[in-house]
Design an enzyme around this catalytic site. Structure first.
Site, short mmCIF file in Angstrom:
data_model
loop_
_atom_site.label_atom_id
_atom_site.label_comp_id
_atom_site.label_asym_id
_atom_site.label_seq_id
_atom_site.Cartn_x
_atom_site.Cartn_y
_atom_site.Cartn_z
N CYS A 225 44.84 39.26 33.89
CA CYS A 225 44.17 37.97 34.09
C CYS A 225 42.65 38.08 34.19
O CYS A 225 41.97 37.07 34.34
CB CYS A 225 44.73 37.29 35.34
SG CYS A 225 46.52 37.11 35.29
N PHE B 270 46.29 41.45 38.05
CA PHE B 270 47.35 42.38 38.42
C PHE B 270 46.87 43.80 38.11
O PHE B 270 46.21 44.05 37.11
CB PHE B 270 48.62 42.10 37.62
CG PHE B 270 49.44 40.96 38.13
CD1 PHE B 270 49.16 40.36 39.33
CD2 PHE B 270 50.52 40.49 37.40
CE1 PHE B 270 49.92 39.30 39.82
CE2 PHE B 270 51.30 39.44 37.87
CZ PHE B 270 51.00 38.85 39.08
N GLU C 47 41.08 36.07 48.49
CA GLU C 47 39.81 35.73 47.86
C GLU C 47 38.87 35.04 48.85
O GLU C 47 37.66 35.29 48.85
CB GLU C 47 40.03 34.85 46.64
CG GLU C 47 38.75 34.59 45.85
CD GLU C 47 38.98 33.95 44.50
OE1 GLU C 47 38.03 33.90 43.70
OE2 GLU C 47 40.12 33.49 44.23
N LYS D 265 41.59 26.25 37.61
CA LYS D 265 42.99 26.46 37.21
C LYS D 265 43.87 25.31 37.70
O LYS D 265 44.96 25.10 37.16
CB LYS D 265 43.52 27.78 37.76
CG LYS D 265 42.96 29.03 37.08
CD LYS D 265 43.61 30.28 37.65
CE LYS D 265 43.05 31.54 36.99
NZ LYS D 265 41.66 31.84 37.39
N HIS E 150 38.87 32.76 41.36
CA HIS E 150 40.07 33.12 40.61
C HIS E 150 41.15 32.10 40.94
O HIS E 150 41.85 31.64 40.05
CB HIS E 150 40.50 34.54 40.96
CG HIS E 150 41.60 35.07 40.10
ND1 HIS E 150 41.50 35.12 38.73
CD2 HIS E 150 42.83 35.54 40.41
CE1 HIS E 150 42.62 35.61 38.23
NE2 HIS E 150 43.45 35.87 39.23
N HIS F 25 46.85 28.41 34.65
CA HIS F 25 46.47 29.81 34.54
C HIS F 25 46.77 30.26 33.11
O HIS F 25 47.92 30.53 32.76
CB HIS F 25 47.24 30.66 35.55
CG HIS F 25 46.62 32.01 35.77
ND1 HIS F 25 45.74 32.59 34.89
CD2 HIS F 25 46.77 32.91 36.79
CE1 HIS F 25 45.36 33.77 35.35
NE2 HIS F 25 45.97 33.98 36.50
#
Length: 403
Positions: free
Chosen positions: A163, A391, A306, A327, A295, A332
C-alpha cells in the site's frame, strides 16, 4: 553539486470519485463518498458487498494493438498518465526533445488476468491461456504500458511495496531526477483489485468493512477496497523553466523506513522514522507542515498507531495540524492510494482547502487529532505531508510544498 529541485507540472487521476484529476478533487473537497455496491461479474460466495469501484471506464483512443496486452490496472495507469502529461505540456503530439520516464507502483498485480487464466484452465478446461496473460499480470505492466502507449523512452520501472507503492514510486522518481537520470518522469500508482480471488483473499484477513469506510471514527470497522490510478509529472526545475511549464507545486523531500517487525501489524516507530526522515530531507521543521494526508485505512490498528506516530513527530504542534484520510471517499486503492492522495495534497496547497475525513460519526479518544470530520476546511496550506504505511512495514512519506 547541490541536489536539483524537483517540481510538479501535471496531474492525472481516476477513481470511483471521478474520471480525471479535476473530478476527483471536486468530489474530495465536497466530502463526496464514492463507495457503493460491489458489482463485479462473479461475486459467488463473497461476503464483501461494497467497494470504491469505477463503474465505467471513460473512452480512450489508445491504439488497439497496444491495449490488447494491457490489463485493467495498466489501462488505468495509462489514462492517468495521459492526463498528467497533457497538463504538463508533454503530450506525445507536441513533446520537446527531452528524456521522460515512467515509474508506476502497484500493490497487487494483474489479478483479473491471472484469475481469468485459472478459470480458463481449471473451470473451462482450455488447453492454453490468453497469450497476453503474463504482460497483463506482471507488476511492472502499468509502468511499461505507460511507456509504450505514450512513447516515453527515459528510465521506466515498476515499484511494488504493497500500500506504499504509489509514494515509493514518487520517491524513486524524485531521487532519479535529483541524480540527473531524466528531465521528467510520470510517477504514481495503479491497482485493480476488485476481482473474486483478490477480494476473497482480503476477506480472509478479516479487515474489510461491511458498511463503510470511517477512518479515525470510534465505530470504524475496517478498510474498503477500490480500484484507480493517480499520476503526477515530476520535472527538474531547470527543465520546467526552460520550456516555460506551469509549476503546480514542489516536492520538498521524501522519507522512507521499515518497521522490520510484523507482516501486517503496524508499529509506531517505523512511521515516526519515515516522517522524520522526510522532514529532514526537505529541510523542514514540524511546525512548517499545515496538512497531513494520513494513511488512514479505518482499521483499528492503523488509525490508532498513526495517531501516536504523528503526535510523537509533531509534539504539541500536532494539535495545530489539519489531518484527514481521503480513503474515506475513494476507498483503499492499494498501490494507487498514495498517488491519488498526492493529488489531494497538491490541490490542498493550491486551493487552500483541506479535504475532509468523510463518514466520521464518533470521536475516538485514541485518535484525538483534528481529522477534519466530514466537511472540508479552508486554511492556507504551504506544506502537505502524504503518509503511506504498508503491510510488511514498508513506509514512505512525501512532502509537497507551495512553489
Amino acid at each position: 553539486m547541490s541536489a536539483r529541485r524537483v517540481v510538479i507540472t501535471g496531474l492525472g487521476g481516476i477513481s470511483c470519485l471521478g474520471r480525471n484529476a479535476a473530478e476527483n478533487w471536486d468530489a474530495m473537497r465536497r466530502g463526496v463518498c464514492g463507495i457503493g455496491p460491489l458489482t463485479i461479474e462473479d461475486k459467488h460466495d463473497l461476503k464483501t458487498a461494497i467497494a470504491g469501484q469505477i463503474a465505467e471506464l471513460p473512452d480512450h483512443d489508445f491504439e488497439k494493438r497496444k491495449v490488447a496486452s494491457t490489463g485493467r490496472f495498466g489501462l488505468l495507469a495509462a489514462m492517468a498518465a495521459r492526463e498528467a502529461l497533457e497538463q504538463a505540456g508533454l503530450s506525445r503530439e507536441a513533446r520537446p526533445d527531452m528524456s521522460i520516464g515512467a515509474v508506476i507502483g502497484t500493490g497487487v498485480y494483474g489479478g483479473d488476468a491471472v484469475e481469468k487464466a485459472y478459470r480458463d484452465i481449471f473451470w473451462y478446461e482450455k488447453k492454453r491461456t490468453d497469450i497476453f496473460t503474463v504482460p497483463k499480470a506482471m507488476p511492472s505492466s502499468a509502468a511499461v504500458h505507460v511507456s509504450i502507449i505514450h512513447a516515453l523512452k527515459g528510465p521506466v520501472l515498476g515499484v511494488t511495496s504493497a500500500c506504499a507503492s504509489g509514494n515509493h514510486a514518487i520517491a524513486t522518481a524524485f531521487d532519479m531526477l535529483r541524480m540527473g537520470r531524466a528531465d521528467a518522469i510520470v510517477a504514481g500508482g495503479a491497482d485493480a483489485p476488485l476481482s473474486y480471488g483478490v477480494v476473497k483473499a482480503w476477506e480472509a484477513m478479516r479487515i474489510l468493512a461491511k458498511t463503510g469506510c470511517r477512518p479515525f471514527s470510534a465505530d470504524r470497522e475496517g478498510l474498503v477496497l477500490g480500484d484507480g490510478a493517480g499520476a503526477i509529472v515530476l520535472e527538474t526545475l531547470e527543465s520546467a523553466e526552460r520550456r516555460g511549464a506551469t509549476v503546480l507545486a514542489e516536492i520538498a523531500g521524501v522519507g522512507m523506513s521499515a518497521d522490520a517487525s510484523d507482516i501486517v501489524a503496524p508499529t509506531r516507530e517505523g512511521p515516526v522514522a519515515a516522517m522524520r526522515n522526510c522532514l529532514s530531507d526537505a529541510g523542514l521543521d514540524p511546525s512548517d507542515v499545515d496538512y497531513v494526508n494520513a494513511h488512514g485505512t479505518a482499521t483499528l490498528g492503523n488509525d490508532r498507531t498513526e495517531t501516536q506516530a504523528i503526535r510523537e513527530v509533531f509534539g504539541a504542534y500536532a494539535d495545530s495540524l489539519s489531518v484527514s484520510s481521503t480513503k474515506s471517499m475513494h476507498a483503499h486503492c492499494l498501490g494507487a492510494s498514495s498517488a491519488i492522495e498526492a493529488l489531494a495534497c497538491i490541490q490542498a496547497i493550491r486551493d487552500g482547502i483541506v479535504p475532509p475525513t468523510a463518514n466520521y460519526t464518533e470521536p475516538d479518544p485514541e485518535c484525538d487529532l483534528d481529522v477534519t470530520p466530514n466537511v472540508a476546511r479552508e486554511r492556507p496550506v504551504s506544506v502537505a505531508l502524504s503518509n503511506a504505511f504498508a503491510f510488511g512495514g514498508a513506509n514512505a512519506v512525501v512532502a509537497f510544498k507551495a512553489f
